[in-house]
Design an enzyme around this catalytic site. Structure first.
Site, PDB file in Angstrom:
ATOM      1  CE  LYS A 127       8.179  -6.348 -17.650  1.00 36.75           C
ATOM      2  NZ  LYS A 127       8.325  -7.317 -16.638  1.00 36.75           N
TER       3      LYS A 127
ATOM      4  CG  HIS B 132      12.759 -33.038 -24.138  1.00 39.89           C
ATOM      5  ND1 HIS B 132      13.252 -34.322 -24.219  1.00 39.89           N
ATOM      6  CD2 HIS B 132      13.756 -32.221 -24.565  1.00 39.89           C
ATOM      7  CE1 HIS B 132      14.512 -34.291 -24.652  1.00 39.89           C
ATOM      8  NE2 HIS B 132      14.832 -33.029 -24.858  1.00 39.89           N
TER       9      HIS B 132
ATOM     10  CG  ASN C 176       2.199  -1.320   3.338  1.00 38.27           C
ATOM     11  OD1 ASN C 176       1.586  -2.258   2.834  1.00 38.27           O
ATOM     12  ND2 ASN C 176       3.390  -0.948   2.921  1.00 38.27           N
ATOM     13  N   GLY C 177       0.632  -3.771   5.281  1.00 38.42           N
ATOM     14  CA  GLY C 177       1.178  -5.038   5.767  1.00 38.42           C
ATOM     15  C   GLY C 177       0.058  -5.993   6.119  1.00 38.42           C
TER      16      GLY C 177
ATOM     17  CD  GLU D 185      10.972  -9.695 -17.513  1.00 39.25           C
ATOM     18  OE1 GLU D 185      10.679 -10.518 -16.625  1.00 39.25           O
ATOM     19  OE2 GLU D 185      10.590  -8.506 -17.499  1.00 39.25           O
TER      20      GLU D 185
ATOM     21  CB  CYS E 123      -0.866   0.013   1.257  1.00 38.44           C
ATOM     22  SG  CYS E 123      -1.847  -1.467   1.452  1.00 38.44           S
TER      23      CYS E 123
ATOM     24  CD  GLU F 101       4.545  -7.878 -15.219  1.00 39.55           C
ATOM     25  OE1 GLU F 101       4.202  -7.668 -14.046  1.00 39.55           O
ATOM     26  OE2 GLU F 101       5.732  -7.842 -15.563  1.00 39.55           O
TER      27      GLU F 101
ATOM     28  CE  LYS G 155       7.988  -0.946  -9.944  1.00 41.21           C
ATOM     29  NZ  LYS G 155       8.312  -1.579 -11.248  1.00 41.21           N
TER      30      LYS G 155
ATOM     31  CD1 TRP H 161      -2.783  -4.731  -5.013  1.00 44.60           C
ATOM     32  CD2 TRP H 161      -2.390  -6.143  -3.340  1.00 44.60           C
ATOM     33  NE1 TRP H 161      -2.776  -6.002  -5.537  1.00 44.60           N
ATOM     34  CE2 TRP H 161      -2.553  -6.889  -4.530  1.00 44.60           C
ATOM     35  CE3 TRP H 161      -2.132  -6.839  -2.168  1.00 44.60           C
ATOM     36  CZ2 TRP H 161      -2.471  -8.278  -4.579  1.00 44.60           C
ATOM     37  CZ3 TRP H 161      -2.053  -8.212  -2.204  1.00 44.60           C
ATOM     38  CH2 TRP H 161      -2.226  -8.925  -3.403  1.00 44.60           C
TER      39      TRP H 161
ATOM     40  NE  ARG I  53       4.535   1.546  -1.392  1.00 41.39           N
ATOM     41  CZ  ARG I  53       5.732   1.036  -1.132  1.00 41.39           C
ATOM     42  NH1 ARG I  53       6.776   1.409  -1.861  1.00 41.39           N
ATOM     43  NH2 ARG I  53       5.921   0.153  -0.187  1.00 41.39           N
TER      44      ARG I  53
HETATM   45  C1  AGP Z   1       7.811  -7.266 -12.648  1.00 39.04           C
HETATM   46  O1  AGP Z   1       7.313  -6.861 -13.943  1.00 39.04           O
HETATM   47  C2  AGP Z   1       6.708  -7.676 -11.736  1.00 39.04           C
HETATM   48  N1  AGP Z   1       5.870  -6.562 -11.474  1.00 39.04           N
HETATM   49  C3  AGP Z   1       7.155  -8.439 -10.518  1.00 39.04           C
HETATM   50  O2  AGP Z   1       7.462  -9.740 -10.974  1.00 39.04           O
HETATM   51  C4  AGP Z   1       8.390  -7.920  -9.729  1.00 39.04           C
HETATM   52  O3  AGP Z   1       9.546  -8.072 -10.496  1.00 39.04           O
HETATM   53  C5  AGP Z   1       8.536  -8.777  -8.462  1.00 39.04           C
HETATM   54  O4  AGP Z   1       7.363  -8.612  -7.694  1.00 39.04           O
HETATM   55  C6  AGP Z   1       9.767  -8.400  -7.626  1.00 39.04           C
HETATM   56  O5  AGP Z   1       9.655  -7.065  -7.200  1.00 39.04           O
HETATM   57  P1  AGP Z   1      10.963  -6.376  -6.542  1.00 39.04           P
HETATM   58  O6  AGP Z   1      12.002  -6.334  -7.617  1.00 39.04           O
HETATM   59  O7  AGP Z   1      10.507  -5.012  -6.110  1.00 39.04           O
HETATM   60  O8  AGP Z   1      11.389  -7.239  -5.394  1.00 39.04           O
END
Ligand code: AGP
Length: 616
Positions: free
Chosen positions: A489, A508, A102-103, A485, A2, A492, A611, A76, A27
């Site tokens: 991308k 395989h 937050n938490g 990766e 958050c 997400e 984030k 969040w 966040r």
């Molecule tokens: C990346 O595109 C994602 N949003 C997510 O996988 C992110 O890389 C992961 O949550 C790790 O976050 P951090 O690097 O802040 O630890």
């Protein structure tokens, strides 16, 4: 996960809180709310489900008084649906106290039962409201917010950053943190609190990180930090390295477009001051101790998501240059599998935010087990660096888009610096070898800029493929983590099922997925530098093309072998094999971004994501 803001000073709380929440919205954006003690000493609150714009609309429709003291929260959801009742702030002491959190408070249920038995009532289903009601009860006993906090935090288990105000104490905001982020912004006649420095960077670039299990009380002219028992603790001020404009879009259509374009600078700034005359000297590692590094016999890289793929890429370079075994593990798996660690194990955590709870808990576990810990992080003053023996900061600048791009390439650059620093210390690369690799590294920013010039080609490809329902990604050797990766991308950003495979794994099983028209991105190794792998991957392309796949090849400039078998070829500049990932990932980032835009999706704040994942 958050965003949190606190303010005391002039009667401008509304402006400070809403501006800070706007910069922290990445966040978490399920709901938002604020609490302000106005100049008449009354506590005003407003909260609304949805993004911050919904709260702004609510404030336009039902204005609240401004004031000199306030807290703000963008959520969040963890406990309780993202609705108005569960939005923060939550109230205590018969509506005279407001709290944001937050938490996750892991023992909220027995605490709630205790309070219910005493006749307290609740409006929401959140763990956070339990903290608010508990704090209100303790305030009724102590008459002081900081003292009430000391009584409450001793009862809480889990991860929390809490901020609270009480209408009987205008000009005072109190906060506490355990396993969750909180930093102080120091002003002139005003002071700030925030989940990270973006909350207040437009007002001050002087900041202080708050340590584990600490309570902070801010007033317009003073900042007091204590431990949970109330003992004063030392704090360390730092200067915020970027300004407010850096965290704004700067004319780009999205933060992601801006940040993808900033990748050359992100790498260049991460390298700056760490290479001279062909020799890598990372000051933070020298301070950690070259003799300690020389004693390391095994490295474990821990991270999540995109950061984990940076670690998987770096594994190839660290093992080749420093000749030391490297395991790469997902933080949340590593933490709970009873890993074998010893004092000659080095655990390297990678985290853009420095607040990912899975990674933070894994770092703590590793250090308690006797391992040394170095963090690769992009956020100054974040929690994971403070829980590590040393930190190598990436200097990518603020990464606001939820999908990580410039931080990813900066992480690889920082890890390559680590690998070359370690190779020098271990003597596994001679001066010529070191000079050769550092020259390759220094050339990367310009080469990324060259790849970015193909943005139009990728945008056209994305437009053609806007109705795609599933995409596969293939890569070999260091191209394999890039395939992973690229798939992440696309998942997400465009909400499309996507899967990355090691190209050698195709036969395989995964080749069964190939049917006419199936799009497949293939990260093709260099025919020069990977002459043993290149023909194998070209064969893979032929195998899937023979079954009707639509092949998009990411290949080195001048690689003629792929041309007959690929529907589209996106070229990248020549680079040594270990450096190709920094270039090959760029078209995959652009493709996911353009497809998200073509589908009319929110490219900066994709659904369900945040984030920084600050809960386990
Ligand atoms: C990346 O595109 C994602 N949003 C997510 O996988 C992110 O890389 C992961 O949550 C790790 O976050 P951090 O690097 O802040 O630890």
């Amino acid at each position: 996960m958050c965003g949190i803001v606190g303010y005391v000073g002039d009667s401008k709380s509304l402006e400070v809180l809403m501006g800070g929440l706007r910069r922290l919205e990445y966040r978490g954006y399920d709901s938002a709310g604020i609490a302000v003690i106005d100049d008449d000493g009354a506590l005003n609150t407003a909260k609304q489900a949805g993004k911050l714009a919904m709260l702004s609309g609510e404030l336009d429709a039902h204005p609240i008084n401004n004031g000199s003291t306030g807290i703000g929260h963008t959520r969040w959801a963890t406990h309780g649906a993202p609705n108005n009742e569960n939005a923060h702030p939550h109230l205590g002491d018969n509506g005279r106290l407001a709290l944001i959190h937050n938490g996750i408070i892991e023992n909220f249920s027995p605490l709630k039962d205790e309070l219910l038995a005493e006749g307290f009532t609740f409006e929401s289903e959140t763990d956070s409201e339990v903290a608010a009601v508990l704090l209100g009860r303790e305030y009724q006993r102590t008459g002081d917010l900081a003292a009430a906090f000391r009584a409450v935090v001793e009862r809480l288990d889990g991860a929390f950053t809490l901020l609270a105000v009480h209408q009987d104490q205008p000009g005072v905001v109190v906060g506490a943190r355990r396993n969750s982020p909180l930093v102080i912004g120091l002003g002139d006649g005003e002071n700030f609190l925030g989940s990270d420095v973006a909350a207040f960077v437009e007002y001050t670039r002087r900041a202080v990180a708050i340590g584990q299990d600490q309570i902070v009380t801010i007033t317009p002219d003073a900042v007091v930090v204590t431990d949970f028992a109330g003992n004063a603790v030392e704090t360390e001020e730092f200067d915020i390295a970027w300004d407010a404009s850096a965290s704004e879009k700067g004319g780009w259509s999205s933060f992601m477009a801006k940040e993808v374009s900033e990748q050359p600078d992100a790498v260049a700034n991460t390298l700056r001051g760490r290479i001279s005359d062909g020799v890598v000297v990372v000051p933070e590692l020298t301070e950690f101790g070259d003799e300690v590094l020389a004693g390391i016999r095994r490295i474990v890289i821990i991270a999540c998501g995109t950061a984990a793929y940076a670690g998987q890429t770096a594994k190839y370079a660290i093992e080749k240059w420093a000749q030391i075994p490297v395991d790469v593990e997902l933080s949340h798996e590593f933490r709970y599998r009873d890993p074998v660690l010893s004092d000659d194990t080095l655990v390297i955590s990678i985290s853009q935010s420095g607040e990912t709870m899975d990674t933070l808990m894994a770092v703590k576990y590793a250090r308690e087990a006797g391992a040394k810990a170095i963090s690769i992080c992009n956020t100054q003053g974040a929690t994971i660096p403070r829980e590590s023996d040393a930190v190598v900061y990436t200097h990518a600048g603020p990464e606001v888009a939820v999908a990580s791009t410039k931080a990813f390439v900066a992480q690889i650059a920082a890890l390559y610096l680590f690998a070359l620093h370690l190779a020098r210390v271990r003597g596994t690369l001679d001066a010529a070898g070191l000079a050769e690799q550092t020259a390759e590294l220094l050339a990367i920013p310009d080469k990324i800029a060259t790849v970015l010039e193909q943005g139009d080609t990728v945008r056209q490809l994305a437009t053609w493929m806007s109705d795609t329902r599933a995409v596969l990604f293939l890569g070999r050797h260091v191209g394999f983590p890039i395939a992973l990766e690229g798939a992440l991308k696309l998942k997400e950003l465009a909400y499309i099922h996507a899967e990355g495979f090691a190209a050698g794994e195709l036969k395989h099983g995964p080749i069964a997925l190939i049917e006419p028209g199936q799009p497949v991105f293939v990260v093709v190794p260099s025919p020069r530098g990977s002459a043993h792998l290149h023909p194998k991957v070209v064969s893979n392309i032929q195998e899937i093309r023979a079954r009707g796949a639509r092949v998009i090849a990411i290949a080195e400039q001048g690689d003629a072998a792929v041309l007959p078998f690929a529907d589209t070829v996106i070229h990248i500049p020549l680079a040594a094999p270990l450096f190709e990932p920094l270039l090959a990932v760029v078209p995959l980032q652009l493709f996911a971004m353009e497809l998200s835009v073509a589908k009319g999706l929110d490219v900066d704040q994709p659904r369900n994501l945040a984030k920084s994942v600050t809960v386990e």
